[in-house]
Design a protein around this motif. Structure first.
Motif, short mmCIF file in Angstrom:
data_model
loop_
_atom_site.label_atom_id
_atom_site.label_comp_id
_atom_site.label_asym_id
_atom_site.label_seq_id
_atom_site.Cartn_x
_atom_site.Cartn_y
_atom_site.Cartn_z
N PHE A 1 1.25 -1.44 0.51
CA PHE A 1 -0.16 -0.11 -0.14
C PHE A 1 0.80 1.34 -0.02
CE2 PHE A 1 -2.47 2.98 2.89
CZ PHE A 1 -3.20 3.66 1.88
N GLU A 2 1.02 2.07 -1.16
CA GLU A 2 1.45 3.39 -1.50
C GLU A 2 0.10 4.58 -0.88
OE1 GLU A 2 3.81 4.37 -4.30
OE2 GLU A 2 4.94 2.80 -4.27
N LEU A 3 0.24 5.72 -0.11
CA LEU A 3 -0.48 6.15 0.34
C LEU A 3 -0.71 7.38 -1.49
CD1 LEU A 3 -2.29 7.49 2.04
CD2 LEU A 3 -0.67 9.07 2.86
N ARG B 1 8.91 9.01 8.35
CA ARG B 1 9.74 9.80 6.84
C ARG B 1 8.91 8.50 6.01
NH1 ARG B 1 11.99 13.63 5.50
NH2 ARG B 1 13.47 13.37 3.97
N GLU B 2 9.32 7.69 6.36
CA GLU B 2 8.71 5.97 5.16
C GLU B 2 7.38 6.33 4.53
OE1 GLU B 2 11.43 3.39 4.62
OE2 GLU B 2 10.30 3.36 3.00
N PHE C 1 5.06 8.78 5.30
CA PHE C 1 4.96 10.45 4.85
C PHE C 1 5.16 10.88 4.26
CE2 PHE C 1 2.19 8.91 9.45
CZ PHE C 1 1.26 8.63 9.11
N THR C 2 6.52 10.51 4.31
CA THR C 2 7.01 11.80 3.02
C THR C 2 7.55 10.64 1.73
OG1 THR C 2 8.80 12.79 4.66
CG2 THR C 2 9.38 12.58 2.95
N TYR C 3 7.22 9.35 2.03
CA TYR C 3 8.39 8.52 1.06
C TYR C 3 6.71 7.71 1.02
CZ TYR C 3 12.66 9.06 2.04
OH TYR C 3 13.56 9.85 2.94
N LEU C 4 5.96 8.41 1.71
CA LEU C 4 4.59 7.49 1.30
C LEU C 4 4.50 6.03 1.13
CD1 LEU C 4 3.65 10.31 -1.67
CD2 LEU C 4 3.42 10.39 1.25
N ARG C 5 5.49 5.18 1.36
CA ARG C 5 4.79 3.80 1.46
C ARG C 5 3.97 3.05 2.64
NH1 ARG C 5 10.61 0.62 -0.07
NH2 ARG C 5 9.12 -1.27 -0.63
N GLU D 1 4.71 19.34 2.82
CA GLU D 1 4.57 18.09 2.55
C GLU D 1 3.59 17.60 3.27
OE1 GLU D 1 8.03 16.32 3.69
OE2 GLU D 1 7.10 14.90 4.93
N GLN E 1 0.15 15.59 1.77
CA GLN E 1 -0.40 13.97 2.61
C GLN E 1 -1.73 14.13 2.41
OE1 GLN E 1 2.22 14.16 6.94
NE2 GLN E 1 3.72 14.00 5.77
N ARG F 1 -0.09 10.08 -9.99
CA ARG F 1 -1.59 8.80 -9.53
C ARG F 1 -2.74 9.15 -10.17
NH1 ARG F 1 2.07 7.63 -3.50
NH2 ARG F 1 3.89 7.53 -4.58
N VAL G 1 10.38 10.61 -3.74
CA VAL G 1 10.84 12.29 -2.93
C VAL G 1 11.92 11.82 -2.08
CG1 VAL G 1 9.73 13.58 -0.33
CG2 VAL G 1 8.35 11.97 -2.43
#
Lengths: 307, 430
Positions: free
Chosen positions: A55-57, A267-268, A270-274, B76, B80, B108, B392
């Motif tokens: 799942f990725e955001l 970071r993983e 919320f920043t990198y979205l993974r 950022e 989100q 996306r 990113v």
């Protein structure tokens, strides 16, 4: 309405005691159970399930990938570094902040003068907003205009780049955490100290424990056991989950030198979205923390409860 | 400081009636009005500008009721918010996002392609959208957004320190050799004063300024492989290495550089023009602050990256989409961009506002610190957004490697090779 319900339960309880009592018990614990299930259990299960997906955001679909995320974790240098950093960090922060808390508590207890003032002064870091405090620390530890380095320069000592060099960044974050946690531990330990019956000191003195050190060793320390168990647990947890100082002061840098595990997870996800991968990190983190807690409790409990 | 509120009965009734009328008026108008929700980030910088844009927009388009959602503190957080919204189906109709993040929304499927909407308007140049301006919002083979506020890196310097070091503040170095020499002389003043700080941490933006300055690019044209590992990339890293070696450039964490500069302990700073207002405020009357263009690296091939925000449309419903388009068009029009510039100091994003003196010449005369960035508009190219899921992460990897140079733990050659290897693994295999 809730009151009425309880009255009704109480009324029926009078007639058929066992069932009514059980119902009342369930009714009274219901809010706590609902809160626990909704706020803790369901999210934890959700995280465990997400950890098995990619799942990725922002991506509408996701797939079940089994244990792939965990396999990737084992190989990931970006995960190994923060794990190492966090281990070092806890080993630095937990013992020193407990020791400082103990020393502060004993000193303040020993001398009633200014007790309220010192208690408040050392407790201040706990009640203040850490992000705001971080700004103050950033100024204090500033490499060129910071007061800390100004003093060191006047003393003719080396002036480290506290937050900007990979040698010092993690240690600096650690020192700030010690400062923050020592006051918290001090208050907990002081509460433990007041619970020790005064007569025991008198009795120990009569029995020959003449020096303050002997009384500390023979009375204070053993009776502080249960408090210390709690302090050790809570300090370890607080140190492991340190996030705000890292996010506010160094952002994990330079080159991951001060990156701690919770910051990596953030970071993983919320920043990198993974989200899937971040969930896998969280699951590992949770397992390690719970394991550590279980181990500590078992080891220390054996020596703290007298009964 | 609140004044004691005293009110007689008649005044109170009048007030209630008045506010009821005020509440009723938009409700009547809203009968056939389209309502759209607009989201933006960094209210600390953009709130006055966005409020001015909304006020003027509402006056001109009474049948579109635009409302701002609670702004998010950073780009950022803003990204989100929209990504979370995409998962839960709770999305704004228009969102202002960091220019380098538009690609993520394009890939996306969240951003609406603006090309059909633009095509309906006829020639985009007639709206003031030059090809260069459109290019800032063109990502993943679609027009993902339109630039709303743009910035580029500029030089900030302390005029007093320049004078004390025997340098002429009216003649700021125009190339890096001179800038480095000037930094050495300022540092030689002692007393904890540093010569310069080049703001490489945070993200890849300032590194790309060095790379573009040499005429280099991040990836090749097909985006299948890295392109920064050639002579331009090496020259960029070598320049950073020289700054550290020759001027003793400190490794400032967080905002420590801004603090040192405001305290008068830093001669020169190279960073975004977006902070002119904030830096001028923090400097106050401590010393004379001046800004100017970046030292030039390659006069022919040299370019600069563009930072800032772009407006994208998220609404899928045709009526809302049409209303959202009116809003985006207005925000990026000559009038909208002038309101934005006057309230933020960013670079205008509409060719008419750039060319026609009636819009902004007065503002720039009154605020000379903001001029530096406008003199570099012809050099601006998009802030490169890496393709794929690791978009990113790539930037973090680059910054981590730059830290090795800043700490003198590796040579530019080693760092360039490692950086190429790591970035290659993170881009989609073409």
């Amino acid at each position: 309405m809730a009151d009425a319900a309880i009255h009704r339960v109480a009324a029926t309880a009078a007639v058929r005691a066992p069932i009514g009592e059980a119902a009342a018990a369930w009714l009274l614990t219901a809010p706590a159970i609902v809160a626990f299930v909704l706020m803790l259990l369901v999210p934890t299960i959700a995280v465990c399930l997400l950890a098995l997906t990619d799942f990725e955001l922002g991506v509408p679909t996701f797939q079940f990938v089994g244990l792939d995320n965990f396999a990737e974790l084992m190989r990931d240098r970006n995960f190994a570094i923060p794990v190492r950093n966090t281990a070092f960090f806890v080993a630095l922060v937990a013992p020193l902040s407990i020791l400082m808390g103990l020393v502060l508590a004993l000193l303040i207890e020993a001398n009633p003068r200014g007790r309220t003032f010192f208690r408040a002064a050392f407790f201040l870091p706990v009640v203040s907003l850490m992000v705001a405090m971080a700004t103050a620390w950033q100024y204090l530890l500033h490499p060129t205009i910071g007061p800390v380095n100004a003093i060191l320069r006047d003393l003719g000592l080396a002036t480290p780049n506290w937050l900007g060099s990979s040698e010092w960044a993690l240690i600096s974050i650690g020192l700030i955490s010690i400062w923050e946690n020592a006051g918290f531990n001090m208050v907990l330990i002081m509460a433990g100290l007041t619970a020790i019956p005064r007569e025991l000191y008198a009795a120990a003195e009569i029995d020959g424990a003449r020096s303050a050190w002997a009384r500390l060793r023979l009375v204070t320390w053993p009776l502080l056991g249960p408090t210390m168990l709690f302090v050790v647990l809570i300090t370890t947890i607080r140190a492991i989950r340190t996030f705000d100082t890292v996010a506010a002061l160094t952002q994990g840098g330079p080159n991951k030198a001060s990156e701690l595990i919770v910051y990596t997870i953030y970071r993983e996800g919320f920043t990198y979205l993974r989200m899937g991968y971040a969930s896998a990190m969280t699951v590992v983190f949770l397992a390690v923390v719970l394991g550590l807690m279980a181990l500590q409790t078992r080891l220390i409990e054996r020596r703290t409860h007298y009964g | 400081m609140t004044e004691p509120l005293q009110m007689n009965r008649r005044a109170a009734i009048g007030l209630i009636a008045g506010s009821a009328a005020a509440l009723a008026a938009p409700a009547v108008r809203a009968q056939n009005a389209v309502a759209i929700n607009v989201h933006y980030s960094m209210p600390a910088i953009f709130k006055p500008a966005q409020d001015a844009v909304l006020e003027e927009f509402s006056r001109r388009f009474p049948n579109i009721r635009a409302t701002y959602l609670n702004p998010t503190p950073t780009y950022e957080d803003g990204a989100q918010l929209v990504l979370r919204g995409a998962a839960t189906g709770d999305l704004p109709d228009v969102s202002f996002q960091g220019l380098n993040r538009l690609r993520l929304f394009a890939e996306r499927g969240i951003a609406v392609d603006l090309r059909p909407l633009l095509a309906r308007e006829g020639d985009p140049a007639k709206l003031g959208y030059s090809p260069a301006l459109l290019g800032l919002g063109f990502h993943g083979r679609m027009q993902a957004g339109l630039a709303f506020a743009t910035s580029n890196p500029i030089s900030y310097y302390n005029v007093d320190l320049f004078r004390r070091a025997g340098l002429d503040p009216a003649r700021f170095p125009t190339n890096w050799d001179d800038a480095i020499a000037a930094a050495r002389r300022i540092r030689a003043l002692g007393d904890g004063i540093d010569g310069m700080f080049y703001r490489w941490p945070g993200d890849d933006w300032m590194f790309s300024a060095l790379l573009y300055g040499h005429g280099g690019r991040m990836l090749n044209d097909q985006e299948s492989d890295v392109a920064f590992n050639g002579p331009e990339g090496l020259a960029a890293l070598t320049l950073l290495d020289r700054m550290v070696k020759e001027t003793g450039m400190p490794n400032y964490a967080g905002t420590a550089d801004l603090q040192a500069f405001a305290a008068g302990k830093l001669g020169m700073m190279f960073r975004t023009t977006a902070q002119v207002r904030g830096i001028a405020d923090s400097v106050g009357s401590n010393f004379t602050l001046q800004t100017t263009v970046m030292p030039v690296i390659d006069a022919q091939k040299g370019r600069l990256p563009t930072g800032g925000a772009g407006a994208m449309i998220v609404a899928k419903d045709p009526a809302k989409q049409a209303a959202a388009w009116e809003f985006v068009k207005f925000a990026t029009s000559a009038v909208g961009t002038s309101l934005m510039v006057r309230n933020t100091g960013y670079v205008p994003c509409n060719q008419f506002a750039i060319d026609d003196p009636q819009y902004l010449s007065e503002f720039y005369r009154a605020n000379p610190l903001f001029q530096a960035a406008t003199k570099q508009v012809h050099l601006m190219i998009p802030w490169y957004a890496f393709p794929g899921a690791n978009s990113v992460r790539v930037t973090t990897v680059m910054v981590d490697h730059l830290a090795r140079i800043a700490e003198q733990k590796a040579t530019p050659e080693q760092v360039l090779a490692d950086m190429a290897t790591d970035v290659r693994r993170l881009i989609p295999r073409g």
